[in-house]
Design a protein around this motif. Structure first.
Motif, PDB file in Angstrom:
ATOM      1  N   ALA A 215       1.904  -8.185   0.347  1.00 22.23           N
ATOM      2  CA  ALA A 215       1.148  -7.014   0.954  1.00 22.23           C
ATOM      3  C   ALA A 215       2.110  -6.264   1.743  1.00 22.23           C
ATOM      4  O   ALA A 215       2.071  -5.023   2.047  1.00 22.23           O
ATOM      5  CB  ALA A 215      -0.098  -7.782   1.689  1.00 22.23           C
ATOM      6  N   ILE A 216       2.708  -6.946   2.593  1.00 24.48           N
ATOM      7  CA  ILE A 216       3.853  -6.474   3.406  1.00 24.48           C
ATOM      8  C   ILE A 216       4.776  -5.429   2.460  1.00 24.48           C
ATOM      9  O   ILE A 216       5.178  -4.187   3.061  1.00 24.48           O
ATOM     10  CB  ILE A 216       4.554  -7.339   4.301  1.00 24.48           C
ATOM     11  N   LEU A 217       5.475  -6.067   1.646  1.00 26.84           N
ATOM     12  CA  LEU A 217       6.174  -5.278   0.723  1.00 26.84           C
ATOM     13  C   LEU A 217       5.556  -3.965   0.195  1.00 26.84           C
ATOM     14  O   LEU A 217       6.247  -2.921   0.068  1.00 26.84           O
ATOM     15  CB  LEU A 217       7.017  -5.946  -0.394  1.00 26.84           C
ATOM     16  N   GLY A 218       4.365  -4.179  -0.297  1.00 25.67           N
ATOM     17  CA  GLY A 218       3.731  -2.943  -0.935  1.00 25.67           C
ATOM     18  C   GLY A 218       3.383  -2.027   0.037  1.00 25.67           C
ATOM     19  O   GLY A 218       3.522  -0.668  -0.028  1.00 25.67           O
ATOM     20  N   SER A 219       2.999  -2.243   1.360  1.00 25.76           N
ATOM     21  CA  SER A 219       2.838  -1.500   2.650  1.00 25.76           C
ATOM     22  C   SER A 219       4.048  -0.787   2.677  1.00 25.76           C
ATOM     23  O   SER A 219       3.929   0.686   2.964  1.00 25.76           O
ATOM     24  CB  SER A 219       2.181  -1.998   3.859  1.00 25.76           C
ATOM     25  N   LEU A 220       5.173  -1.150   2.926  1.00 23.79           N
ATOM     26  CA  LEU A 220       6.366  -0.558   3.316  1.00 23.79           C
ATOM     27  C   LEU A 220       6.895   0.305   2.166  1.00 23.79           C
ATOM     28  O   LEU A 220       7.281   1.586   2.342  1.00 23.79           O
ATOM     29  CB  LEU A 220       7.480  -2.011   3.236  1.00 23.79           C
ATOM     30  N   MET A 221       6.572   0.011   0.868  1.00 23.66           N
ATOM     31  CA  MET A 221       6.708   1.104  -0.255  1.00 23.66           C
ATOM     32  C   MET A 221       5.865   2.251  -0.137  1.00 23.66           C
ATOM     33  O   MET A 221       6.206   3.374  -0.303  1.00 23.66           O
ATOM     34  CB  MET A 221       6.639   0.270  -1.604  1.00 23.66           C
ATOM     35  N   MET A 222       4.694   2.055   0.162  1.00 19.34           N
ATOM     36  CA  MET A 222       3.848   3.095   0.157  1.00 19.34           C
ATOM     37  C   MET A 222       4.100   3.933   1.437  1.00 19.34           C
ATOM     38  O   MET A 222       4.021   5.108   1.393  1.00 19.34           O
ATOM     39  CB  MET A 222       2.292   2.558   0.381  1.00 19.34           C
TER      40      MET A 222
END
Length: 434
Positions: A215-222
């Motif tokens: 979730a943290i990695l996905g949020s950073l990508m977005m």
């Protein structure tokens, strides 16, 4: 001398006006106090429920990686080792725990299958990955730190009691008593839960293993997609509308629609993203690229409005002086107006990103609620997001996931506070007063 009509004597009208002013101040102070109390109550409830997620219960004991069980042929063939299931490793962990209990001189008073329930199922997968990465460990006895089961972990966090354990098929009062004995012996202990930040989500039966890594990695990508797209587009649109566009009914219509778009519910952007980016363009669901594009559409009006306000706040004398010494309109804007408006632009951008980081509804519609275990390698791989992960965990039945959801809210709040702090710092550092 009569004091009738004197400035030193309050007439009834003045006394009434002063009383009304005091009442208004009292109302305002009451409203502020109530708001602060509500905020304090909210933070206390979140932190009291979420702080246990940052600590985890572990079992540390030696485990013998029996070659006769893991590598029956003895050739260390990776293809054959891949076929050894987590069930086999789980039996090794349970057998080693029984041996450690006996070595510590502890009377377990439980069956082997009940002792095995004290170990998280995730630990078997962790041990299997460890062996596959280093096959030289086969045949050795190695120290291993295993996750305790969700019920044992919940016992030390106040979610599980002796009374509730007596009615729970996944644990028993005897298991909790044994856990206390193992804690005294130093086999069981609590430590900071780094896995909460790095581990992926877990199944409904393993709340103790669930983490925010994906979730943290996905949020950073977005957020990276939103930053790359919304900043240049939003600033360029603001500069054109404020400095170059003619003032007519078409630009008035555009301005009104930008203001309206800023007030549109975020779920509408999710429907738009589903129709355009997934159904029409064929982009994959639950991908950071789609989430970033949807959040970009939602963030653009929230960047354009404060950017235009920052450009408008630059005194006209700056423009007149630049034009007066021979600068072109383009040079005036980019060499003088834009640098002076930069603090407000950066503040609006960071606040817009912070609002996008906390959005949930549009991401649910593009499929980011899916259960994702693998870390995304690119913008087109499935991923999760922090607010969606919070929503996902609150829908699960195990109380351990409610604890994880509150912990994720704390992490999200920390991100938002940091982003707003950066916005305040940039404004105060670069702001100029006229």
């Amino acid at each position: 001398m009569s004091l009738r009509g004197s400035l030193f004597v309050k007439d009834p009208h003045t006394r009434a006006r002063n009383a009304a002013e005091k009442r208004f101040r009292a109302y305002g102070m009451t409203a502020i106090v109530l708001a602060i109390l509500a905020l304090i109550w909210l933070l206390i409830s979140i932190f009291s429920a979420g702080t246990p997620a940052f600590r985890q219960t572990f079992l540390t004991y030696p485990v013998t990686l029996d070659a006769a069980v893991i590598d029956t042929d003895g050739d260390r063939d990776p293809a054959k080792l891949q076929k050894v299931t987590t069930i086999t490793y789980g039996k090794l962990l349970a057998r080693a725990l029984e041996a450690e209990i006996a070595a510590q001189g502890i009377d377990a008073g439980m069956k082997s299958k009940d002792i095995a329930k004290m170990i998280s199922e995730e630990s078997a997968a962790t041990l299997r990955n460890l062996v596959l990465e280093n096959t030289d460990l086969i045949g050795q006895t190695v120290p291993f730190t295993a996750l305790a089961s969700g019920r044992i972990d919940g016992y030390y966090k106040g979610r599980v009691t002796m009374e509730s354990a007596a009615r729970d098929k996944n644990t028993s009062p005897e298991a909790l008593v044994l856990a206390d004995k193992l804690k005294v012996a130093g086999v069981l202990d609590q430590a900071f839960n780094w896995g909460f930040f790095t581990a992926p989500d877990a199944s409904d039966k393993r709340p103790e293993a669930a983490g925010l890594g994906v979730a943290i990695l996905g949020s950073l990508m977005m957020m990276a997609v939103v930053l790359v797209l919304s900043l240049p587009l939003g600033v360029a649109a603001s500069i054109y509308l404020e400095e170059f566009a003619p003032k007519n009914r078409w630009t008035d219509l555009i301005e009104v629609n930008i203001s309206n778009l800023a007030a549109v519910p975020s779920i509408v952007y999710g429907i738009l993203g589903l129709a355009i980016f997934i159904n029409f363009a064929g982009l994959p669901q639950s991908a950071p690229i789609v989430g970033g594009l949807v959040l970009t559409l939602m963030t653009l009006p929230r960047i354009i409005i404060p950017t235009r306000a920052s450009l408008k706040a630059v005194p006209p004398s700056i423009r007149d002086a630049a034009l007066g010494v021979g600068a072109s309109k383009l040079q005036t804007v980019f060499h003088h107006v834009l640098p002076l408006a930069a603090p407000g632009i950066l503040t609006g951008m960071i606040i817009g990103l912070a609002q996008a980081l906390g959005e949930t509804a549009p991401l649910l519609l593009i499929g980011m609620v899916a259960f994702v275990r693998d870390y995304p390698q690119g913008l087109f791989d499935p991923a999760a997001a922090l607010p969606v992960q919070v929503y996902n965990w609150t829908t699960r039945g195990d109380p351990g996931f409610v604890e994880r959801a509150s912990g994720a809210i704390i992490v999200l709040l920390v991100f938002l506070i940091l982003m707003n702090a950066v916005a305040i710092y940039l404004r105060r550092k670069f702001e100029r007063r006229w």
